[in-house]
Design a protein around this motif. Structure first.
Motif, PDB file in Angstrom:
ATOM      1  N   THR A   1       5.050  15.334 -13.288  1.00  0.00           N
ATOM      2  CA  THR A   1       5.051  15.212 -11.648  1.00  0.00           C
ATOM      3  C   THR A   1       4.897  13.700 -11.473  1.00  0.00           C
ATOM      4  O   THR A   1       4.238  12.877 -11.985  1.00  0.00           O
ATOM      5  CB  THR A   1       3.472  15.703 -11.269  1.00  0.00           C
ATOM      6  N   VAL A   2       6.014  13.312 -10.321  1.00  0.00           N
ATOM      7  CA  VAL A   2       6.021  11.975 -10.234  1.00  0.00           C
ATOM      8  C   VAL A   2       5.281  11.899  -8.858  1.00  0.00           C
ATOM      9  O   VAL A   2       5.199  12.320  -7.714  1.00  0.00           O
ATOM     10  CB  VAL A   2       7.775  11.611  -9.746  1.00  0.00           C
ATOM     11  N   LEU A   3       4.655  10.655  -9.133  1.00  0.00           N
ATOM     12  CA  LEU A   3       3.518  10.263  -8.094  1.00  0.00           C
ATOM     13  C   LEU A   3       4.186   8.989  -7.371  1.00  0.00           C
ATOM     14  O   LEU A   3       3.860   8.567  -6.236  1.00  0.00           O
ATOM     15  CB  LEU A   3       2.201   9.991  -8.275  1.00  0.00           C
ATOM     16  N   GLN A   4       4.829   8.111  -7.899  1.00  0.00           N
ATOM     17  CA  GLN A   4       5.554   6.969  -7.311  1.00  0.00           C
ATOM     18  C   GLN A   4       7.019   7.090  -7.956  1.00  0.00           C
ATOM     19  O   GLN A   4       7.095   7.019  -9.112  1.00  0.00           O
ATOM     20  CB  GLN A   4       4.742   5.871  -7.888  1.00  0.00           C
ATOM     21  N   TRP A   5       8.183   7.142  -7.037  1.00  0.00           N
ATOM     22  CA  TRP A   5       9.487   7.111  -7.737  1.00  0.00           C
ATOM     23  C   TRP A   5       9.825   5.620  -8.012  1.00  0.00           C
ATOM     24  O   TRP A   5       9.340   4.736  -7.236  1.00  0.00           O
ATOM     25  CB  TRP A   5      10.251   7.742  -6.586  1.00  0.00           C
TER      26      TRP A   5
ATOM     27  N   ASN B   1       0.843  -1.152  -0.015  1.00  0.00           N
ATOM     28  CA  ASN B   1      -0.135  -0.093  -0.116  1.00  0.00           C
ATOM     29  C   ASN B   1       0.764   1.187  -0.103  1.00  0.00           C
ATOM     30  O   ASN B   1       1.719   1.304   0.676  1.00  0.00           O
ATOM     31  CB  ASN B   1      -0.987   0.030   1.415  1.00  0.00           C
ATOM     32  N   GLN B   2       0.423   2.022  -0.941  1.00  0.00           N
ATOM     33  CA  GLN B   2       1.145   3.498  -1.158  1.00  0.00           C
ATOM     34  C   GLN B   2       0.178   4.439  -1.578  1.00  0.00           C
ATOM     35  O   GLN B   2      -0.727   4.316  -2.113  1.00  0.00           O
ATOM     36  CB  GLN B   2       2.241   3.282  -2.012  1.00  0.00           C
ATOM     37  N   TRP B   3       0.534   5.722  -1.162  1.00  0.00           N
ATOM     38  CA  TRP B   3      -0.368   6.823  -1.431  1.00  0.00           C
ATOM     39  C   TRP B   3       0.281   8.144  -1.548  1.00  0.00           C
ATOM     40  O   TRP B   3       1.270   8.192  -0.596  1.00  0.00           O
ATOM     41  CB  TRP B   3      -1.624   6.844  -0.365  1.00  0.00           C
ATOM     42  N   ARG B   4      -0.238   8.916  -2.253  1.00  0.00           N
ATOM     43  CA  ARG B   4       0.562  10.147  -2.385  1.00  0.00           C
ATOM     44  C   ARG B   4      -0.413  11.201  -2.925  1.00  0.00           C
ATOM     45  O   ARG B   4      -1.184  11.014  -4.028  1.00  0.00           O
ATOM     46  CB  ARG B   4       1.873  10.240  -3.111  1.00  0.00           C
ATOM     47  N   GLN B   5      -0.529  12.435  -2.768  1.00  0.00           N
ATOM     48  CA  GLN B   5      -1.103  13.464  -3.303  1.00  0.00           C
ATOM     49  C   GLN B   5      -0.214  14.870  -3.473  1.00  0.00           C
ATOM     50  O   GLN B   5       0.660  15.304  -2.808  1.00  0.00           O
ATOM     51  CB  GLN B   5      -2.247  14.022  -2.357  1.00  0.00           C
ATOM     52  N   LYS B   6      -0.355  15.248  -4.770  1.00  0.00           N
ATOM     53  CA  LYS B   6       0.420  16.353  -5.337  1.00  0.00           C
ATOM     54  C   LYS B   6      -0.242  17.626  -6.012  1.00  0.00           C
ATOM     55  O   LYS B   6      -1.214  17.156  -6.679  1.00  0.00           O
ATOM     56  CB  LYS B   6       1.855  15.991  -6.049  1.00  0.00           C
TER      57      LYS B   6
ATOM     58  N   VAL C   1       5.272   6.180 -11.719  1.00  0.00           N
ATOM     59  CA  VAL C   1       3.995   6.706 -11.974  1.00  0.00           C
ATOM     60  C   VAL C   1       4.095   8.295 -12.185  1.00  0.00           C
ATOM     61  O   VAL C   1       4.626   8.898 -11.254  1.00  0.00           O
ATOM     62  CB  VAL C   1       2.724   6.438 -11.236  1.00  0.00           C
ATOM     63  N   MET C   2       3.899   8.696 -13.492  1.00  0.00           N
ATOM     64  CA  MET C   2       4.300  10.246 -13.744  1.00  0.00           C
ATOM     65  C   MET C   2       3.033  10.795 -14.344  1.00  0.00           C
ATOM     66  O   MET C   2       2.425  10.085 -15.483  1.00  0.00           O
ATOM     67  CB  MET C   2       5.354  10.211 -14.217  1.00  0.00           C
TER      68      MET C   2
END
Length: 676
Positions: A672-676, A461-466, A659-660
């Motif tokens: 914009t990078v959401l998952q490196w 599980n990973q999550w990010r908001q930009k 994921v960009m």
């Protein structure tokens, strides 16, 4: 303790603010007075649709359609409170007479025996009755129907429940919602009988006939609080979610804790801080879950029930303006009867404060929610990838739900029944959720109504908001995986990219060897119309519209009617669509969901610009997504950012990441990078 003046005020308040609820309660009370029972109160855990009438003597062991849940719901006696509220609303003493008749009938016909501890004397029902009996008798204690004989029988029955619950000590209760329901009932019995309690005088008059310990009620209170501390510490995760992963039972536990806080506050008791802490944590989990129409998700064994009934007393007891934003403006119908006039005025004066965040994570239980706002017509997206949560849990890893304009679009189809059989097992199955599947296989299966085989752990599980380049909205990234397909030599990983709250890219990557069928399931709300389109399928509700566009080539789309149950014992059908493709693994299946405005999604050549090499479909892919006059380039790396697959992209937009996304025509070409 409810005075006649207070009772009259409560009745007038309900007639003014909750006329339809008054009508509903009067119908239930009139039915009960005639020995007819239909369980359709919002928080009845096992609702019914067909009334049951008893001519003559009541059969407390009656079990229609082979469903023992009727026995359990019937013997909780929630309808006795309705009888009391009906008498308060009308002044009709018939309701008191009906209550007394049923109380004496139940006490006469239900001794504690080895057989009845499995039916009318399950400990969970005993705990629930501890609350309902005390509340019900509060309405009737001044009635002429409640003679000294009835008072004696009531006290003896209440003490019997107290002793029964005191003697019950089981590890199962420590870890189950049963324990909290049992302990809260013991606490409420104790506070009703202690010095200053509603029935202290009756206990002083008749209690010695059942127990010679003068401080026994105080012992009930002390033991109940000790158990509640232990149970809540064990059962409620740090993110506030009850471990059984079912909002219905999460809120039954929360409601019981709130009842303890209310009764303790009324009795002037100093309660353990953990009760307030866990109540707040659980209420804030609801704050994350609550849908735009105010209901809880039908996740696990849950009904589509209005959460304002729980958030309102939580906001009052915890003095929290943010919780009030998800409650009613004034006290709800049930809370009016439980709180004082002064407390009702305080609550009405409390200014609601809208939550500042629209993206919330519950990482311990594995749940995330994104919404466009907090008004009734907001959009809402929920992603789930957590533990199964015991017998009430469903096999919903990587499941997602979607509301558009405040209306359900993608749903969880619910539970319907606890009677073991194809329908019970089918609604718990992964295929009854909006998830990816491999070869159409169920990775976890039911062994009976409550047991499972093949439990699979969630992972990844990973999550990010930009914030977007334009600054006006956000990109939100969610990812999860699970080990369910490991016995077949396969692994599925779901990644979701939300562009604002109007576009959702659902990218499932399937790892393994050999040729397999990969698929995605989508269950649509029965309130609208789902239909197949030239390039996918669509949904049309009253206001909501959504288009589901598979981007992966060679995908077949099929639709079928599938069962939906928003409430126990209620069954209907809604459209379910499946996207399928056979492919040599590793492979991916990507679908784009457009909300309210139709859009386009097209595959682009994903390249590594340093070498000029085009990535294979198993390595990564790129998309152009267009909605209205805006478009975005999305790059997905399905493997690892290594060698010449580290710096990738399409159409002149490149970056280092898995994921960009980049809006075309924006301020620059950087991803914009959401998952490196």
């Amino acid at each position: 303790m409810m005075t006649a003046e207070e009772r009259n005020w409560k009745a007038a308040f309900c007639r003014e603010h909750w006329p339809s609820k008054c009508e509903h309660i009067l119908r239930i009370a009139e039915d009960a007075a005639g020995q007819t029972y239909l369980f359709d109160l919002p928080w009845d855990m096992e609702q019914t649709t067909e009334p049951v009438t008893f001519e003559g003597r009541i059969d407390w062991q009656h079990m229609p359609e082979g469903d023992p849940e009727f026995i359990y719901q019937f013997n909780r006696h929630r309808y006795w409170i309705c009888l009391g509220q009906a008498m308060a609303l009308t002044g009709d003493e018939r309701y008191a007479a009906a209550f007394v008749k049923e109380l004496l009938s139940w006490l006469s016909d239900n001794p504690i025996t080895p057989e009845r501890v499995k039916t009318t004397w399950r400990t969970i029902e005993a705990g629930i009755r501890g609350e309902y009996w005390v509340k019900a008798m509060e309405y009737f204690k001044e009635s002429a129907a409640v003679t000294e004989e009835v008072q004696r029988a009531f006290i003896q029955g209440l003490v019997r429940h107290g002793e029964y619950l005191m003697a019950h000590k089981a590890h199962f209760s420590d870890k189950s919602n049963w324990g909290v329901l049992e302990s809260h009932g013991l606490f409420l019995i104790g506070t009703a009988l202690v010095k200053g309690g509603s029935f202290e005088a009756w206990y002083q008059a008749y209690g010695e006939e059942t127990d010679d310990s003068a401080d026994r009620p105080e012992q009930y209170v002390k033991e109940a609080l000790c158990r509640l501390e232990r149970e809540l510490q064990l059962q409620v995760m740090e993110d506030g979610v009850h471990w059984e992963q079912s909002p219905m039972y999460h809120n039954e536990v929360l409601r019981c804790v709130l009842e303890v806080l209310r009764a303790g506050r009324s009795a002037g008791l100093e309660l353990p801080g953990i009760l307030y802490e866990k109540a707040a944590d659980m209420a804030y989990a609801n704050l994350m879950w609550i849908k735009p129409d105010h209901t809880q998700p039908c996740a696990g064994d849950s009904d589509k029930t209005d959460l304002r009934d729980v958030m309102t007393p939580a906001a009052l007891l915890l003095e929290d303006p943010i919780l009030k934003a998800c409650g009613y403006r004034v006290l709800d119908f049930e809370s009016v009867w439980d709180f004082t006039r002064e407390e009702a005025a305080w609550y009405e004066a409390l200014k609601a404060k809208t939550p500042e965040t629209t993206f919330m994570a519950l990482p311990d239980s594995g749940s995330w929610c994104l919404r466009s706002g907090w008004d009734r017509e907001s959009s809402y997206f929920r992603f789930k990838n957590g533990s199964v949560g015991g017998g009430h849990g469903h096999f919903d890893k990587l499941h997602m739900e979607l509301c558009v304009c405040g209306e359900d679009v993608l749903i969880d189809p619910g539970r319907y029944t606890y009677v073991d059989g194809p329908l019970r097992r089918g609604l718990k199955a992964a295929s009854s959720h909006n998830v990816p599947l491999i070869d159409g296989k169920e990775y976890t299966v039911c062994t009976d109504s409550w047991g499972i085989a093949g439990a699979a752990a969630p992972l990844g599980n990973q999550w990010r908001q930009k914030r977007m380049e334009s600054g006006e909205d956000f990109y939100t990234f969610l990812q999860g995986s699970h080990l369910g397909y490991l016995p077949y030599g396969c692994l599925v990983n779901r990644r979701i990219l939300a562009v604002g709250t109007g576009i959702y890219v659902v990218a499932d990557t399937f790892y393994g060897n050999g040729v397999h069928q990969m698929s995605q399931r989508f269950h649509l709300s029965p309130r609208g119309c789902g239909k197949q389109t030239e390039n996918g399928f669509s949904y049309q509700g009253e206001k909501a519209r959504a288009w589901f566009v598979p981007v992966t080539e060679g995908v077949t789309v099929t639709g079928e009617m599938a069962p939906v149950s928003e409430h126990y014992n209620c069954l209907e059908e809604g459209m379910a669509f499946t996207l399928r493709k056979e492919a040599a693994f590793p492979a991916s299946l990507v679908t784009v969901i457009f909300c309210q405005e139709e859009g386009r999604a097209e595959r682009l050549k994903a390249v590594a610009p340093v070498t000029g090499r085009e990535l294979g479909a198993d390595e990564g892919e790129a998309l152009r997504i267009t909605q209205g006059d805006r478009s975005w380039i999305l790059a997905l790396n399905h493997r690892e950012t290594a060698a010449d697959a580290e710096y990738i992209g399409a159409e002149g937009h490149f970056g280092l990441g898995r994921v960009m996304v980049c809006e075309e025509g924006g301020s620059g070409s950087a991803m914009t990078v959401l998952q490196w």
